[in-house]
Design an enzyme around this catalytic site. Sequence first.
Site, mmCIF file in Angstrom:
data_model
loop_
_atom_site.group_PDB
_atom_site.id
_atom_site.type_symbol
_atom_site.label_atom_id
_atom_site.label_comp_id
_atom_site.label_asym_id
_atom_site.label_seq_id
_atom_site.Cartn_x
_atom_site.Cartn_y
_atom_site.Cartn_z
ATOM 1 N N ASP A 76 -0.802 1.461 9.742
ATOM 2 C CA ASP A 76 -0.778 1.970 8.371
ATOM 3 C C ASP A 76 -1.523 3.296 8.233
ATOM 4 O O ASP A 76 -2.749 3.341 8.301
ATOM 5 C CB ASP A 76 -1.405 0.909 7.448
ATOM 6 C CG ASP A 76 -1.330 1.313 5.994
ATOM 7 O OD1 ASP A 76 -0.543 2.214 5.664
ATOM 8 O OD2 ASP A 76 -2.059 0.717 5.186
ATOM 9 N N ASP A 269 3.148 7.687 4.353
ATOM 10 C CA ASP A 269 2.559 6.361 4.512
ATOM 11 C C ASP A 269 3.475 5.417 5.273
ATOM 12 O O ASP A 269 4.479 4.950 4.750
ATOM 13 C CB ASP A 269 2.259 5.795 3.114
ATOM 14 C CG ASP A 269 1.503 4.486 3.181
ATOM 15 O OD1 ASP A 269 1.125 4.069 4.297
ATOM 16 O OD2 ASP A 269 1.291 3.879 2.125
#
Length: 368
Positions: A76, A269
């Site tokens: 992430d 992201d």
Amino acid sequence: MNALPLLIAFTLQCLTTLAQRVVLADIWKPPNPSSTAVSSRQDSFGAALTQKPDKTMYWINITTGTPGQPQSLQLDTGSRSLWVAAKGSSLCSSSLVDCADLGSFDSSKSATFDDADQTNTISYGDGTSVSGEWFYDTVQIDGHTVTNQLATLGTTGSGVKEGVLGIGFPASYPTLNHNLAAQGVIASNKYSIWLNDLEAPGGAILFGGLDLSKFVAPLLRVPVVGSTNADASVAYNQPTVELTRVSTLNGITITTQTSPGYSENAILDTGTTLTVLPKSLADTIIDAMGAQYYPSASTSGNTIISCSQADEDLSINFHFGSKAEPTINVDISQMVLQGLGQLNGVEMCQFGLYSSDGSYPTTLGESH
Ligand SMILES: *[C@@H]1O[C@H](CO)[C@@H](O)[C@H](O)[C@H]1NC(C)=O
């Protein structure tokens, strides 16, 4: 046949929710977050990423402790914490985390475990959270070792499905990628991610450098800017760049969907499943791509598209920087996600675009 609409309505419920790995917390801006100098391969190492079967995220394998216990975690870029599920905890037993497949961590079996004796809760932007205790231990990725990595041993949570390796900008403590550089395993704290194709089983991350075989030169740079999040305390928490134009391509016809002078900060992201755009822009792209809102009465949020649109000669172009260069061209096939069943006799798929009425920041998620 008449029963079909009901079935449709039911199967269409399984839309991927907007899973957004964004941590809300105080941060510390690293001295030079936009440094992207290219380094040679020996200063770096690569690790394989596995695409989760539902294609919503990428897993990376690490081991924690001595001897190392394996875990598969979500990679992430939108958060900066490392957490693993504690063996035997309610995270595993409540079927939140599939610990049998993804691994868990038994701290009592690690010779290098150091309990920091402090509880911690990580809350993500999508409302999910995990709680547990801080600890320090040895972590390995692909045989490369970091000692005394600060992490959270998750014991309870809500909505989380796997542990997370957050590689966004570090806060008041070093992320794993930061420690890889600080402890001399790699030459510098940078990484490049190759997510490959939506249909591919996985991609790769290169810690410490850039894999020159994964892109067509030249390499173009764009500055990292402040976060779009209105809460100034999260600025620089996530890699954020300036989006300066969005266009669509239909065959050979390019249509610019933004007005002259358009500028918007977009978070890069890997931990957000979908691409999130403000409603006004999303609406024009939904039209251009032949998508629609779901449920049909809604005017923002999830979108669906006929699965066969994936074969059309359509794409969305995202332009960055002051000269609207570089451009990332996203073929529509990369945005046509899981099948949802039939609607009026047409096979429908989830469309990888989420139209935000203001509740989510503009985000280029892992559908890119
Ligand atoms: C990650 O670990 C899982 C479980 O041990 C394994 O099945 C998978 O092949 C590993 N993935 C990679 C890319 O090494």
